[in-house]
Design a protein around this motif. Sequence first.
Motif, short mmCIF file in Angstrom:
data_model
loop_
_atom_site.label_atom_id
_atom_site.label_comp_id
_atom_site.label_asym_id
_atom_site.label_seq_id
_atom_site.Cartn_x
_atom_site.Cartn_y
_atom_site.Cartn_z
N ILE A 392 0.86 -1.18 0.00
CA ILE A 392 0.00 0.00 0.00
C ILE A 392 0.90 1.23 0.00
O ILE A 392 1.77 1.38 0.86
N VAL A 393 0.69 2.09 -0.97
CA VAL A 393 1.54 3.26 -1.19
C VAL A 393 0.64 4.49 -1.17
O VAL A 393 -0.29 4.59 -1.97
N SER A 394 0.92 5.41 -0.25
CA SER A 394 0.06 6.57 -0.09
C SER A 394 0.88 7.86 -0.14
O SER A 394 1.58 8.19 0.82
N PRO A 395 0.81 8.59 -1.25
CA PRO A 395 1.48 9.89 -1.30
C PRO A 395 0.77 10.86 -0.36
O PRO A 395 -0.46 10.99 -0.39
N VAL A 396 1.54 11.53 0.50
CA VAL A 396 0.95 12.45 1.48
C VAL A 396 1.80 13.70 1.58
O VAL A 396 2.91 13.77 1.05
N VAL A 438 5.74 2.62 7.15
CA VAL A 438 7.03 3.26 6.90
C VAL A 438 6.76 4.63 6.28
O VAL A 438 5.92 4.76 5.39
N ILE A 439 7.48 5.64 6.76
CA ILE A 439 7.42 6.98 6.19
C ILE A 439 8.73 7.22 5.44
O ILE A 439 9.81 7.02 5.99
N ALA A 440 8.62 7.66 4.19
CA ALA A 440 9.80 8.05 3.42
C ALA A 440 9.49 9.37 2.72
O ALA A 440 8.40 9.55 2.18
N TYR A 441 10.45 10.28 2.72
CA TYR A 441 10.24 11.57 2.06
C TYR A 441 10.53 11.44 0.57
O TYR A 441 11.27 10.57 0.12
N GLY A 442 9.92 12.37 -0.20
CA GLY A 442 9.88 12.21 -1.64
C GLY A 442 8.67 11.35 -1.99
O GLY A 442 7.94 10.89 -1.12
N GLN A 443 8.47 11.13 -3.27
CA GLN A 443 7.32 10.32 -3.68
C GLN A 443 7.73 9.35 -4.79
O GLN A 443 7.34 9.48 -5.96
N PRO A 444 8.52 8.33 -4.42
CA PRO A 444 9.02 7.35 -5.40
C PRO A 444 7.97 6.29 -5.74
O PRO A 444 8.18 5.09 -5.52
N ILE A 445 6.86 6.72 -6.29
CA ILE A 445 5.73 5.82 -6.52
C ILE A 445 6.09 4.74 -7.54
O ILE A 445 5.83 3.55 -7.34
N GLY A 446 6.68 5.15 -8.66
CA GLY A 446 7.02 4.17 -9.70
C GLY A 446 8.00 3.13 -9.21
O GLY A 446 7.89 1.94 -9.56
N GLU A 447 8.98 3.55 -8.42
CA GLU A 447 9.96 2.60 -7.89
C GLU A 447 9.29 1.56 -7.00
O GLU A 447 9.60 0.36 -7.06
N LEU A 448 8.36 2.03 -6.17
CA LEU A 448 7.68 1.11 -5.25
C LEU A 448 6.73 0.17 -5.99
O LEU A 448 6.61 -1.01 -5.64
N ILE A 449 6.08 0.67 -7.03
CA ILE A 449 5.21 -0.20 -7.83
C ILE A 449 6.03 -1.28 -8.53
O ILE A 449 5.64 -2.46 -8.57
N THR A 450 7.19 -0.90 -9.06
CA THR A 450 8.07 -1.88 -9.70
C THR A 450 8.53 -2.93 -8.69
O THR A 450 8.55 -4.13 -8.98
#
Length: 462
Positions: A392-396, A438-450
């Motif tokens: 689960i990936v949530s840009p915030v 997990v909290i990570a700064y930036g929004q590496p959505i494509g990397e996480l989907i891959t």
Amino acid sequence: MQHEMKAKIGLLPMYLELYDEVLPEVRKEFTPFIKRLQQEFESRSIEVVLANICRLANEFEEAIHRFEAEDVDCIVTLHLSYSPSHECIDALSNTPLPLIVFDTTKDNRFDSASLIMGNHGIHGVQDMCNLLLRRGKDFFIEVGHIDSSDVLDKIETRITGARLAKVFKEGRIGQVGGWFKGMGDFQVTSDVIADKLGFEVVQSTAEEFEPFLPRKDAPEVLAEMAKDHERFDLSEVSESAHNASVVAGLALRRWIEKENLLGFTVNFLSISRNAGLSQMPFLGIAKEMSRGIGYAGEGDVLTAALAGTVSRVLGSASFSEMFCPDWSTDTIFLSHMGEMNISLVDGQVVLYEKPWAFTDADSPVCPSGCFKEGEAVLINLAPGKNDTFSLIVSPVMMVGEMYGNAMEGKVRGWFKPRLSIIDFLKQYSLAGGTHHLVIAYGQPIGELITFADIMKWNTVVI
């Protein structure tokens, strides 16, 4: 800090033997093109293992064997011309390495018949991809020319995702004190971890930390205390409590280094005054997260592995939990007992002695601070039915301190999701999100989907 920027790829140039037989002079025309692509990847901190130009099955087998031996994160194919799929398909289908198809040509502009020989690889890509699909070999494909598109950015995203998957599967995760009894959302069996996730769990008890404890007056303890005085506000902490906290934290670090851990988790109920670690090492945990080591509370090896992977590949990450909704501002309050990545705090970290009533352990020293403002992503690895998983990936947007000193002394942060918190919380639980994240700064959505695609997880973006 153990953040690793560098990925490693196997670059596989593909060609046709017939052209070497009838037009042997053409091959050398591709050398500057291959060299340029190699340099482009290296300029992005991606190490390139360059194979010889491959035409025949035995050449592909040799190249793939080399990539595996050199432990690359993934393979990037490069059709220099048409290349018959039956020459490459066995080698590519049989390797466990992720596959990225780079569908491009040497020249950006095609305006002359003289350019045909150097720019007709696209139908070789089509031939190969058809066979890959028929063989059931997963692949990613990115298309375009480097001078007129963002194709290299897209490939870099895929490479980073492959790196995430590799680090995750090869990780060693320490678990101190087992699982928190009754806390079921993140618990999975050791067989599922081995079969579906790949990382190794290193079991330990608090008693086993006894050999790692330094003397209270050891030079490394005194040096660490002096360093703490330079960077933290210790006005609320006694010297003896600070000393005990540093001793526990250095024992934790020694254990992590001895076991070569990607991440770890501690069940606080296993900590006892007479059991090796005499206090819950909150300050040490916070420092380890700031050094790039993953962490999660209460025995949660899934989130610890995820946090360690994200920290090592993408940069600093922190364990946290969604604690309280603020309906009036449409934000959600993040917190936990005393764990946070102190490198992600806005301003100076303040240390406090925390009253402790959960076990007979000594009162710990805890960091306090607020997560800094900025774009971030909340990431959760959620077990599902039949031993499946969802990422689960949530840009915030992390919004910083909300109410002045009202939460002083707490590990804290607030975020605003893209949806209203009513819809966000609904969607998160419908997706099976666990209460650790997990909290990570930036929004590496494509990397996480891959990453999720390679791991064969479902992906839910909220």
